[in-house]
Design an enzyme around this catalytic site. Structure first.
Site, PDB file in Angstrom:
ATOM      1  N   HIS A   1      50.212  26.187  47.044  1.00 47.02           N
ATOM      2  CA  HIS A   1      49.927  27.490  47.659  1.00 47.02           C
ATOM      3  C   HIS A   1      48.964  27.352  48.840  1.00 47.02           C
ATOM      4  O   HIS A   1      48.842  28.265  49.652  1.00 47.02           O
ATOM      5  CB  HIS A   1      49.381  28.478  46.623  1.00 47.02           C
ATOM      6  CG  HIS A   1      47.957  28.244  46.226  1.00 47.02           C
ATOM      7  ND1 HIS A   1      47.571  27.300  45.303  1.00 47.02           N
ATOM      8  CD2 HIS A   1      46.806  28.846  46.624  1.00 47.02           C
ATOM      9  CE1 HIS A   1      46.262  27.314  45.155  1.00 47.02           C
ATOM     10  NE2 HIS A   1      45.776  28.256  45.937  1.00 47.02           N
TER      11      HIS A   1
ATOM     12  N   GLY B   1      34.109  29.428  37.912  1.00 45.42           N
ATOM     13  CA  GLY B   1      35.137  30.274  38.516  1.00 45.42           C
ATOM     14  C   GLY B   1      36.405  30.197  37.690  1.00 45.42           C
ATOM     15  O   GLY B   1      37.474  29.847  38.196  1.00 45.42           O
TER      16      GLY B   1
ATOM     17  N   GLU C   1      36.377  29.770  51.901  1.00 41.80           N
ATOM     18  CA  GLU C   1      35.863  30.560  50.769  1.00 41.80           C
ATOM     19  C   GLU C   1      34.518  30.046  50.267  1.00 41.80           C
ATOM     20  O   GLU C   1      33.825  30.735  49.540  1.00 41.80           O
ATOM     21  CB  GLU C   1      36.847  30.631  49.593  1.00 41.80           C
ATOM     22  CG  GLU C   1      38.119  31.379  49.917  1.00 41.80           C
ATOM     23  CD  GLU C   1      39.031  31.542  48.707  1.00 41.80           C
ATOM     24  OE1 GLU C   1      38.812  30.832  47.700  1.00 41.80           O
ATOM     25  OE2 GLU C   1      39.930  32.377  48.768  1.00 41.80           O
TER      26      GLU C   1
ATOM     27  N   ASP D   1      51.703  27.646  40.991  1.00 42.28           N
ATOM     28  CA  ASP D   1      51.548  26.428  41.790  1.00 42.28           C
ATOM     29  C   ASP D   1      51.623  25.234  40.838  1.00 42.28           C
ATOM     30  O   ASP D   1      50.622  24.798  40.268  1.00 42.28           O
ATOM     31  CB  ASP D   1      50.207  26.458  42.527  1.00 42.28           C
ATOM     32  CG  ASP D   1      50.050  25.300  43.504  1.00 42.28           C
ATOM     33  OD1 ASP D   1      50.692  24.256  43.302  1.00 42.28           O
ATOM     34  OD2 ASP D   1      49.266  25.444  44.456  1.00 42.28           O
TER      35      ASP D   1
ATOM     36  N   GLU E   1      38.449  24.833  39.937  1.00 44.95           N
ATOM     37  CA  GLU E   1      39.429  24.839  41.025  1.00 44.95           C
ATOM     38  C   GLU E   1      38.818  25.691  42.120  1.00 44.95           C
ATOM     39  O   GLU E   1      39.023  26.901  42.165  1.00 44.95           O
ATOM     40  CB  GLU E   1      40.775  25.389  40.536  1.00 44.95           C
ATOM     41  CG  GLU E   1      41.937  25.045  41.473  1.00 44.95           C
ATOM     42  CD  GLU E   1      42.076  26.025  42.625  1.00 44.95           C
ATOM     43  OE1 GLU E   1      41.278  25.910  43.598  1.00 44.95           O
ATOM     44  OE2 GLU E   1      42.946  26.891  42.551  1.00 44.95           O
TER      45      GLU E   1
END
Length: 356
Positions: free
Chosen positions: A276, A53, A130, A26, A121
């Site tokens: 994406h 993350g 999420e 991406d 991100e």
């Protein structure tokens, strides 16, 4: 019967290399983060960074390349092993420390200090899918210095009515075969479960409006439980109203001063380069014709699921334009708005005529 923990399933999903391949390819995503980090190099050089993350570690490596003194790369899934290899491959293992843990479980021996910068991100489809922003908020409250920076520092959700040719028009003629029966079932499914696909800018019926704006230094987990949005959109073209298009933007910090540059904005708007995330579509069961000036009134609710805090339900309610209050200077063709605008314009001209 034992039910799998949604968090375990979530982290397990990020062990799939195809997901990371999708993100790493991406270009708008990667470029936005790299530019934002290097544009703020003066605030990163010699500083301590926390990557929440971290995944494959690409953002951590950007920070190391920008001169960070220390980067804590926290990754809960087994992808942390790949991050270790990539960190070594880029020869920044003396700067980037990969920690295999959830942020909630990180100990003071693993991160024994407050950090100057948090980079993450965390965005999902329509921004909140999420629920990873919850984790970033926990990291912010536990580890970020009061004057620390967050990458990104704010985010916005946008929506506007649109046409959806992939669900409607395409099925009018499939190689000479009319497929309305299939289209009807597809619409019913798409109304209950939003679609993720690229929306052509020509399909938008009006300007996008801000559903919610989040300041990441201030937002709380409770703020994210439910977001409500009521809007009177005005069609700017003759078309068909077939759904609501939702997208998001993220804004990064920028240095202010004589040599300042414009802030980097990562946008998933339809007329921006495709990411994406694409766009999120809530489809209507039936197509409605609209003219230029048609008022399109609706309520949109994003509500966190009680069963799985990482998921949201998106609820769309169509409203009667006669029964809702229109905004001041509404440009729709309804008589009440035309008369209201005429009175406002007359009043303003009167003020101008009487000015000395």
């Amino acid at each position: 019967m034992e039910v799998d923990d949604p968090n375990d399933l979530y982290f397990k999903s990020y062990e799939d290399l195809e997901i990371h391949k999708l993100m790493l390819k991406d270009e708008p995503r990667n470029t936005a983060y790299r530019e934002a980090i290097f544009n703020n190099k003066a605030d990163i050089e010699g500083k301590v960074v926390l990557d929440v993350g971290a995944g494959t570690g690409i953002l951590s490596i950007f920070c190391a390349q920008a001169g960070a003194k220390k980067v804590y790369a926290v990754e809960a899934s087994s992808t942390y092993r790949l991050a270790l290899d990539i960190v070594r491959e880029n020869m920044v293992e003396n700067i980037v420390q990969v920690i295999h843990s959830r942020i909630e479980d990180v100990t003071t021996s693993q991160i024994p200090e407050k950090v100057d910068v948090i980079v993450s991100e965390w965005m999902g489809f329509y921004l909140l899918h999420e629920g990873m922003l919850d984790t970033v908020i926990i990291a912010r409250d536990r580890f970020l210095k009061p004057d620390g920076l967050m990458f990104p520092e704010s985010a916005g959700i946008y929506a506007t009515p649109c046409s959806v040719p992939s669900v409607y028009k395409y099925w009018e003629n499939v190689n000479g075969v009319h497929m309305e029966s299939f289209s009807r079932l597809l619409r019913e499914q798409a109304y209950k479960k939003p679609l993720t696909e690229k929306v052509h800018p020509d399909c938008l019926l009006s300007q996008g409006e801000v559903v919610s704006w989040l300041d990441l230094k201030e937002v709380t987990k409770e703020d994210l439980n439910e977001i409500k949005f009521s809007h009177v959109a005005v069609a700017t073209k003759e078309s068909t109203y077939e759904g609501i298009c939702i997208w998001f933007t993220c804004t990064f910090p920028f240095q202010k001063g004589p040599s300042s540059v414009e802030p980097v904005i990562l946008s998933t708007e339809p007329d921006e380069p495709e990411t994406h995330w694409k766009q999120t579509l809530i489809c209507l069961p039936n197509s409605l014709k609209v003219e230029v000036g048609s008022p399109i009134c609706y309520d949109l609710v994003l509500k966190r699921s009680e069963e799985n805090s990482r998921r949201y339900t998106l609820e769309l309610s169509m409203l009667d334009p006669d029964e809702v209050e229109h905004p001041e200077f509404c440009s729709c063709y309804m008589t009440k708005c035309i008369l209201a605008n005429a009175m406002l314009e007359k009043y303003e001209r009167g003020q101008g005529d009487g000015a000395e």
